[in-house]
Design a protein around this motif. Structure first.
Motif, PDB file in Angstrom:
ATOM      1  N   LEU A   1      -3.832  10.684   6.275  1.00  0.00           N
ATOM      2  CA  LEU A   1      -4.667   9.545   6.659  1.00  0.00           C
ATOM      3  C   LEU A   1      -3.937   8.288   6.190  1.00  0.00           C
ATOM      4  O   LEU A   1      -3.943   7.975   4.996  1.00  0.00           O
ATOM      5  N   PRO A   2      -3.285   7.569   7.088  1.00  0.00           N
ATOM      6  CA  PRO A   2      -2.370   6.477   6.709  1.00  0.00           C
ATOM      7  C   PRO A   2      -3.069   5.186   6.311  1.00  0.00           C
ATOM      8  O   PRO A   2      -3.033   4.183   7.030  1.00  0.00           O
ATOM      9  N   LEU A   3      -3.690   5.191   5.134  1.00  0.00           N
ATOM     10  CA  LEU A   3      -4.368   3.988   4.654  1.00  0.00           C
ATOM     11  C   LEU A   3      -3.396   3.095   3.885  1.00  0.00           C
ATOM     12  O   LEU A   3      -2.515   3.584   3.172  1.00  0.00           O
ATOM     13  N   THR A   4      -3.575   1.800   4.016  1.00  0.00           N
ATOM     14  CA  THR A   4      -2.779   0.851   3.262  1.00  0.00           C
ATOM     15  C   THR A   4      -3.288   0.774   1.829  1.00  0.00           C
ATOM     16  O   THR A   4      -4.375   1.278   1.503  1.00  0.00           O
ATOM     17  N   GLU A   5      -2.526   0.111   0.961  1.00  0.00           N
ATOM     18  CA  GLU A   5      -2.946  -0.079  -0.419  1.00  0.00           C
ATOM     19  C   GLU A   5      -4.282  -0.825  -0.473  1.00  0.00           C
ATOM     20  O   GLU A   5      -5.168  -0.484  -1.258  1.00  0.00           O
ATOM     21  N   GLU A   6      -4.407  -1.841   0.362  1.00  0.00           N
ATOM     22  CA  GLU A   6      -5.644  -2.615   0.403  1.00  0.00           C
ATOM     23  C   GLU A   6      -6.827  -1.753   0.843  1.00  0.00           C
ATOM     24  O   GLU A   6      -7.931  -1.848   0.288  1.00  0.00           O
ATOM     25  N   GLN A   7      -6.603  -0.896   1.827  1.00  0.00           N
ATOM     26  CA  GLN A   7      -7.674  -0.019   2.308  1.00  0.00           C
ATOM     27  C   GLN A   7      -8.065   1.000   1.245  1.00  0.00           C
ATOM     28  O   GLN A   7      -9.247   1.313   1.079  1.00  0.00           O
ATOM     29  N   LEU A   8      -7.092   1.521   0.528  1.00  0.00           N
ATOM     30  CA  LEU A   8      -7.392   2.472  -0.539  1.00  0.00           C
ATOM     31  C   LEU A   8      -8.205   1.813  -1.652  1.00  0.00           C
ATOM     32  O   LEU A   8      -9.112   2.430  -2.218  1.00  0.00           O
ATOM     33  N   CYS A   9      -7.897   0.575  -1.947  1.00  0.00           N
ATOM     34  CA  CYS A   9      -8.675  -0.154  -2.950  1.00  0.00           C
ATOM     35  C   CYS A   9     -10.118  -0.346  -2.491  1.00  0.00           C
ATOM     36  O   CYS A   9     -11.047  -0.293  -3.303  1.00  0.00           O
ATOM     37  N   GLU A  10     -10.298  -0.542  -1.191  1.00  0.00           N
ATOM     38  CA  GLU A  10     -11.652  -0.673  -0.657  1.00  0.00           C
ATOM     39  C   GLU A  10     -12.401   0.656  -0.750  1.00  0.00           C
ATOM     40  O   GLU A  10     -13.589   0.690  -1.088  1.00  0.00           O
ATOM     41  N   VAL A  11     -11.713   1.757  -0.473  1.00  0.00           N
ATOM     42  CA  VAL A  11     -12.334   3.081  -0.625  1.00  0.00           C
ATOM     43  C   VAL A  11     -12.722   3.300  -2.082  1.00  0.00           C
ATOM     44  O   VAL A  11     -13.809   3.798  -2.380  1.00  0.00           O
ATOM     45  N   GLU A  12     -11.838   2.899  -2.993  1.00  0.00           N
ATOM     46  CA  GLU A  12     -12.140   3.037  -4.422  1.00  0.00           C
ATOM     47  C   GLU A  12     -13.404   2.261  -4.784  1.00  0.00           C
ATOM     48  O   GLU A  12     -14.264   2.760  -5.520  1.00  0.00           O
ATOM     49  N   ARG A  13     -13.519   1.042  -4.278  1.00  0.00           N
ATOM     50  CA  ARG A  13     -14.693   0.223  -4.574  1.00  0.00           C
ATOM     51  C   ARG A  13     -15.965   0.885  -4.063  1.00  0.00           C
ATOM     52  O   ARG A  13     -16.984   0.932  -4.746  1.00  0.00           O
ATOM     53  N   ARG A  14     -15.900   1.444  -2.865  1.00  0.00           N
ATOM     54  CA  ARG A  14     -17.084   2.025  -2.246  1.00  0.00           C
ATOM     55  C   ARG A  14     -17.478   3.369  -2.847  1.00  0.00           C
ATOM     56  O   ARG A  14     -18.639   3.775  -2.746  1.00  0.00           O
ATOM     57  N   THR A  15     -16.523   4.062  -3.452  1.00  0.00           N
ATOM     58  CA  THR A  15     -16.807   5.429  -3.898  1.00  0.00           C
ATOM     59  C   THR A  15     -16.756   5.600  -5.411  1.00  0.00           C
ATOM     60  O   THR A  15     -16.677   6.721  -5.901  1.00  0.00           O
ATOM     61  N   SER A  16     -16.799   4.519  -6.152  1.00  0.00           N
ATOM     62  CA  SER A  16     -16.991   4.665  -7.594  1.00  0.00           C
ATOM     63  C   SER A  16     -18.369   5.287  -7.803  1.00  0.00           C
ATOM     64  O   SER A  16     -19.262   5.158  -6.957  1.00  0.00           O
ATOM     65  N   PHE A  17     -18.569   5.984  -8.917  1.00  0.00           N
ATOM     66  CA  PHE A  17     -19.858   6.639  -9.147  1.00  0.00           C
ATOM     67  C   PHE A  17     -20.992   5.618  -9.159  1.00  0.00           C
ATOM     68  O   PHE A  17     -22.063   5.854  -8.591  1.00  0.00           O
ATOM     69  N   ALA A  18     -20.736   4.462  -9.779  1.00  0.00           N
ATOM     70  CA  ALA A  18     -21.772   3.429  -9.851  1.00  0.00           C
ATOM     71  C   ALA A  18     -22.164   2.951  -8.458  1.00  0.00           C
ATOM     72  O   ALA A  18     -23.350   2.759  -8.161  1.00  0.00           O
ATOM     73  N   SER A  19     -21.168   2.784  -7.591  1.00  0.00           N
ATOM     74  CA  SER A  19     -21.442   2.326  -6.228  1.00  0.00           C
ATOM     75  C   SER A  19     -22.221   3.372  -5.444  1.00  0.00           C
ATOM     76  O   SER A  19     -23.194   3.059  -4.747  1.00  0.00           O
ATOM     77  N   MET A  20     -21.822   4.628  -5.553  1.00  0.00           N
ATOM     78  CA  MET A  20     -22.502   5.692  -4.817  1.00  0.00           C
ATOM     79  C   MET A  20     -23.932   5.883  -5.319  1.00  0.00           C
ATOM     80  O   MET A  20     -24.842   6.128  -4.521  1.00  0.00           O
ATOM     81  N   LYS A  21     -24.112   5.804  -6.628  1.00  0.00           N
ATOM     82  CA  LYS A  21     -25.462   5.964  -7.185  1.00  0.00           C
ATOM     83  C   LYS A  21     -26.372   4.833  -6.721  1.00  0.00           C
ATOM     84  O   LYS A  21     -27.547   5.055  -6.395  1.00  0.00           O
ATOM     85  N   GLN A  22     -25.830   3.624  -6.651  1.00  0.00           N
ATOM     86  CA  GLN A  22     -26.611   2.472  -6.205  1.00  0.00           C
ATOM     87  C   GLN A  22     -27.082   2.644  -4.766  1.00  0.00           C
ATOM     88  O   GLN A  22     -28.187   2.238  -4.402  1.00  0.00           O
ATOM     89  N   LYS A  23     -26.251   3.295  -3.922  1.00  0.00           N
ATOM     90  CA  LYS A  23     -26.576   3.476  -2.510  1.00  0.00           C
ATOM     91  C   LYS A  23     -27.219   4.827  -2.219  1.00  0.00           C
ATOM     92  O   LYS A  23     -27.529   5.134  -1.067  1.00  0.00           O
TER      93      LYS A  23
END
Length: 303
Positions: A223-245
């Motif tokens: 899955l050819p994600l850029t560094e910026e895209q991977l950072c966005e995935v990291e932001r969205r899938t931190s435990f705190a973020s997932m628990k909030q949603k």
């Protein structure tokens, strides 16, 4: 706010939330010597899975219960949605959950299909291996896995209720829980981990450096994600973020699936004697193996 919607099988969710008036032994399905949650699994579906047709671009996640399946599923969902520039849909397909109608509908789903499963290695549909489908194995130290599984039982009425941690621990150690023995599960996979289409990661590595593991996962699945895209995935899938949603993504199951997500919570439940008993089991079944070494047992499972 991130756009996120869920289209998981609602019938399966409702079945897990129901409190059927049945004794504990009737809540479980025994299929070929392994126990499964009877509210969401059936003999008919298991038989249908024997002829399931995988695709080589399917994304398959395998894990023993409570080892990070939902976390990795959400990660892959975010990766695919970002690459396609579409709204993220948590369209979770657990191979062994649902009914024959859902099984048939899965055949027509567009690629890439994201599947998860807790099935033991011999029960996974053979077509995944025939098609050389990429398989990500997620493992977690057994003490935290057991602790999380016990809490999970207390949250879901459709699973047998244990009056104490001691009773659950005894069943867990003997493999008398849904999906059987954790140690047998990992030992079976250890025989097949060197295949080109299989990669193993640990829950603990993801907690330590999520971005590094996201890079590894994206490269493995091509899955050819850029560094910026991977950072966005990291932001969205931190435990705190997932628990909030989680209320929006998992509804009433949110507390069961996103409780703590900690490493080392087992120390709040295990007695010294229980810890030593599991240490001996690990030595017997997994010490010195490739997956046993990957678990870093000495670091994560000692008082």
């Amino acid at each position: 706010m991130d756009q996120l919607k869920q289209t998981v099988d609602r019938e399966a969710v409702l079945n897990l939330l129901q409190a059927p008036n049945k004794p504990p032994e009737e809540l479980l399905l025994n299929y070929k010597g392994i126990l499964y949650p009877g509210a969401v699994c059936s003999k008919e579906l298991f038989e249908a899975l024997e002829t399931f047709e995988a695709r080589n671009d399917d994304l398959l996640i395998c894990s023993s219960p409570k080892c990070g399946t939902n976390w990795v599923f959400q990660i892959l969902s975010e990766m695919v949605s970002i690459l396609k520039n579409k709204e993220t849909v948590l369209d979770q397909l657990t191979l062994e959950f649902g009914n024959l109608q859902l099984f048939e509908s899965n055949k027509a789903r567009p690629s890439p299909r994201i599947f998860s499963t807790h099935l033991r290695f011999p029960t996974i549909p053979k077509s995944f291996f025939e098609k050389n489908t990429k398989i990500l194995l997620v493992i977690r130290n057994p003490k935290d896995a057991a602790t999380s599984y016990y809490r999970f039982h207390k949250s879901l009425p459709a699973l047998p209720t244990y009056d104490s941690w001691d009773l659950f621990f005894k069943d867990y150690m003997h493999g008398n829980v849904c999906y059987g023995s954790y140690f047998d599960y990992v030992a079976e996979w250890n025989k097949h981990i060197d295949g080109d289409n299989v990669m193993a990661i640990t829950f603990e590595e993801m907690k330590t450096d999520l971005l590094a593991q996201l890079k590894t996962i994206s490269e493995f699945y091509r899955l050819p994600l850029t560094e910026e895209q991977l950072c966005e995935v990291e932001r969205r899938t931190s435990f705190a973020s997932m628990k909030q949603k989680s209320e929006g993504t998992h509804g009433k199951l949110s507390e069961a699936f996103f409780r703590k997500g900690q490493v080392g919570d087992w120390k709040n439940l295990f007695t010294e004697e229980q810890s030593k008993e599991m240490d001996e089991k690990f030595q017997q079944k997994l010490a010195g193996t490739k997956l046993g070494d990957l678990l870093n047992y000495e670091k994560y499972c000692k008082f």
